[in-house]
Design an enzyme around this catalytic site. Structure first.
Site, PDB file in Angstrom:
ATOM      1  N   LYS A   1     -13.047  14.266  -2.276  1.00 15.42           N
ATOM      2  CA  LYS A   1     -12.542  14.727  -0.981  1.00 15.42           C
ATOM      3  C   LYS A   1     -12.340  16.241  -0.951  1.00 15.42           C
ATOM      4  O   LYS A   1     -12.340  16.843   0.128  1.00 15.42           O
ATOM      5  CB  LYS A   1     -11.243  14.003  -0.640  1.00 15.42           C
ATOM      6  CG  LYS A   1     -11.467  12.525  -0.308  1.00 15.42           C
ATOM      7  CD  LYS A   1     -10.171  11.776  -0.077  1.00 15.42           C
ATOM      8  CE  LYS A   1     -10.451  10.334   0.339  1.00 15.42           C
ATOM      9  NZ  LYS A   1      -9.230   9.529   0.516  1.00 15.42           N
TER      10      LYS A   1
ATOM     11  N   GLU B   1     -10.083  12.362  10.856  1.00 15.00           N
ATOM     12  CA  GLU B   1      -9.249  11.282  11.378  1.00 15.00           C
ATOM     13  C   GLU B   1      -8.515  11.662  12.658  1.00 15.00           C
ATOM     14  O   GLU B   1      -7.790  12.667  12.714  1.00 15.00           O
ATOM     15  CB  GLU B   1      -8.234  10.834  10.317  1.00 15.00           C
ATOM     16  CG  GLU B   1      -7.427   9.624  10.754  1.00 15.00           C
ATOM     17  CD  GLU B   1      -6.619   9.025   9.626  1.00 15.00           C
ATOM     18  OE1 GLU B   1      -5.848   8.096   9.892  1.00 15.00           O
ATOM     19  OE2 GLU B   1      -6.762   9.481   8.473  1.00 15.00           O
TER      20      GLU B   1
ATOM     21  N   LYS C   1       0.835  -1.205   0.000  1.00 11.14           N
ATOM     22  CA  LYS C   1       0.000   0.000   0.000  1.00 11.14           C
ATOM     23  C   LYS C   1       0.869   1.253   0.000  1.00 11.14           C
ATOM     24  O   LYS C   1       1.821   1.358   0.777  1.00 11.14           O
ATOM     25  CB  LYS C   1      -0.926   0.036   1.222  1.00 11.14           C
ATOM     26  CG  LYS C   1      -1.773   1.304   1.289  1.00 11.14           C
ATOM     27  CD  LYS C   1      -2.685   1.344   2.497  1.00 11.14           C
ATOM     28  CE  LYS C   1      -3.495   2.635   2.534  1.00 11.14           C
ATOM     29  NZ  LYS C   1      -4.380   2.722   3.712  1.00 11.14           N
TER      30      LYS C   1
ATOM     31  N   GLU D   1      -7.771  -2.705   2.646  1.00  5.46           N
ATOM     32  CA  GLU D   1      -7.026  -1.495   2.984  1.00  5.46           C
ATOM     33  C   GLU D   1      -7.231  -1.127   4.455  1.00  5.46           C
ATOM     34  O   GLU D   1      -6.281  -0.814   5.176  1.00  5.46           O
ATOM     35  CB  GLU D   1      -7.474  -0.340   2.077  1.00  5.46           C
ATOM     36  CG  GLU D   1      -6.729   0.956   2.315  1.00  5.46           C
ATOM     37  CD  GLU D   1      -7.246   2.094   1.450  1.00  5.46           C
ATOM     38  OE1 GLU D   1      -6.855   3.240   1.704  1.00  5.46           O
ATOM     39  OE2 GLU D   1      -8.056   1.840   0.534  1.00  5.46           O
TER      40      GLU D   1
ATOM     41  N   GLU E   1     -11.806  10.018  -6.572  1.00  2.83           N
ATOM     42  CA  GLU E   1     -11.894  10.046  -5.109  1.00  2.83           C
ATOM     43  C   GLU E   1     -11.241  11.310  -4.557  1.00  2.83           C
ATOM     44  O   GLU E   1     -11.741  11.922  -3.608  1.00  2.83           O
ATOM     45  CB  GLU E   1     -11.229   8.805  -4.500  1.00  2.83           C
ATOM     46  CG  GLU E   1     -11.310   8.767  -2.976  1.00  2.83           C
ATOM     47  CD  GLU E   1     -10.721   7.507  -2.382  1.00  2.83           C
ATOM     48  OE1 GLU E   1      -9.987   7.628  -1.378  1.00  2.83           O
ATOM     49  OE2 GLU E   1     -10.988   6.416  -2.904  1.00  2.83           O
TER      50      GLU E   1
END
Length: 449
Positions: free
Chosen positions: A438, A256, A206, A300, A434
């Site tokens: 965002k 987050e 990743k 993920e 994506e």
């Protein structure tokens, strides 16, 4: 007590400090004040730096100005060096209420942004702090290595400059002179294909690639107005801003959490895997279920969970994590989320936690070192504090957010950032979209879409 009454009371306390026989090197003076709009108050002040912090749980909100102590690290700095500086500051006072606000860059192996550096922490001169429905005006004095009379004079001067809150400038759309993407889509496509190639993916499963969108403008932008508007559209996020001078302001509405510590109890999370919101409840729920069922996104998120648990284990007597992800909803997108809790071993400090957790696989990749090396060499721009760790710390508690969904506002330029986790099966076009998803919230505030 009114704001002016609090100011007069603090001035009287400073005068008493002048004649005190002894006091600690760090002194904090506090007065209760009536409810005030913190961002409006902050935007009305003349002192720098200006700092804003609003926790995701909505109970904790701070606007801070000036600096009683300022620690800027432009050169390479290790976690041990940061810990030593903070430990020295902790030893100056027994007060558990003294907080240091700041952040560390995404990658401290490269040079930092001007004024922000690789790490920058401030003990504010003054704070307007809300806890629940209680408001306090806090004044910090730092006598370490300073003449007491001079420091008292500096604190009095800061109080004299205190301004009442004024309404924020009404929001308006800016006229774009130009827009540039770093990297542009052809280069982005190459990077995604490199990361998903079998040979590379075997040792680095990743990499979180990101994009800088630079908007050229010719009118001034009030960063605190932008943050206030953004805050209204992202109520489930952390909201924070750092303005070390009039030239640059870094703001973020990030969903987050890096971690939250209350003494030895630690809360963190795995936030990775993304889809859009639906236009109806039925479509929204369907998209959420598709996200839960999607093997790429679930994999993920599981990688992030596994990494965090493994890195916390040596620092903890207990680590527990959700086995299955849940949906975390934001205005334009929704994420997969797993909660993680740990009981820390005695004497574990915040900089050991930062070293263990930052940058997370949700913003860097796995394994960390090889993913960061790829980003450093290939992404093509300096992330600075984007995807860095921003928050506050003190003896009793600390909280840091991962600075995604963020913007750096400079004269004539808006710098917007977004990233996407690239794993086996990632599609360049879908991941590019994506990134656009965002950025949708902040762009809807700033420009006509």
């Amino acid at each position: 007590m009114s704001l002016n009454g609090a100011r007069l009371s603090l001035e009287a306390k400073i005068q008493r400090l002048r004649g005190a026989e002894h006091c600690e090197p760090l002194v904090q003076l506090i007065e209760s004040v009536p409810a005030l709009p913190l961002i409006s108050w902050l935007a009305s002040q003349t002192l720098y730096p200006r700092i804003y912090w609003h926790g995701r749980d909505k109970e904790d909100e701070v606007a801070a100005i000036g600096a009683a102590a300022d620690f800027l690290f432009d050169d390479p700095v290790s976690d041990q060096q940061l810990a030593n500086v903070y430990q020295h500051q902790r030893d100056l006072s027994s007060n558990h209420n003294i907080r240091y606000y700041g952040g560390v860059a995404f990658d401290r192996d490269v040079s930092g942004w001007p004024e922000f550096g690789r790490a920058h922490f401030v003990l504010p001169r003054m704070e307007l702090r809300r806890s629940g429905k209680d408001f306090q005006l806090i004044l910090n004095l730092n006598f370490e290595g300073r003449d007491r009379q001079t420091e008292c004079d500096a604190a009095l001067a800061a109080l004299e400059q205190l301004q009442k809150p004024r309404p924020l400038t009404p929001p308006g759309k800016v006229h774009l002179l130009g827009r540039s993407e770093y990297p542009e889509f052809p280069r982005w496509k190459q990077l995604v294909e490199q990361v998903t190639a079998g040979k590379f993916n075997q040792h680095t499963p990743k990499v979180v690639l990101s994009r800088l969108s630079q908007l050229e403008i010719n009118e001034p932008i009030d960063p605190w107005m932008v943050l206030a508007c953004w805050q209204g559209r992202s109520p489930s996020s952390f909201q924070f801003g750092f303005q070390f001078s009039p030239e640059r302001t870094f703001i973020s509405c990030s969903p987050e959490r890096l971690y939250r510590r209350r003494q030895q109890e630690l809360f963190t999370e795995a936030l990775a895997g993304t889809t859009v919101r639906g236009v109806s409840v039925e479509e929204d729920n369907q998209l959420a279920q598709q996200l839960l069922d999607d093997s790429k996104n679930s994999h993920e998120n599981q990688l992030v969970r596994q990494h965090i648990v493994e890195h916390l284990a040596p620092l903890s007597s207990y680590v527990g994590a959700d086995e299955s992800p849940k949906i975390f909803k934001l205005p334009h997108i929704q994420h997969l989320h797993r909660a993680i809790r740990a009981q820390l071993k005695p004497c574990i400090n915040d900089f050991q936690l930062l070293q263990a957790l930052h940058p997370t696989p949700a913003v860097g990749g796995l394994p960390r070192d090889s993913a960061l090396s790829f980003i450093r060499q290939q992404e093509g721009y300096n992330r600075g504090w984007y995807a860095g760790a921003c928050g506050y710390l003190n003896k009793h508690e600390s909280e840091f957010s991962v600075a995604i969904r963020s913007a750096l506002i400079e004269p004539g330029r808006l710098n917007l950032f977004a990233g996407a986790g690239i794993v086996t099966g990632s599609d360049p076009e879908a991941e590019w979209q994506e990134l656009d998803n965002k950025l949708a919230t902040i762009l809807s505030i700033l420009v006509e879409l």
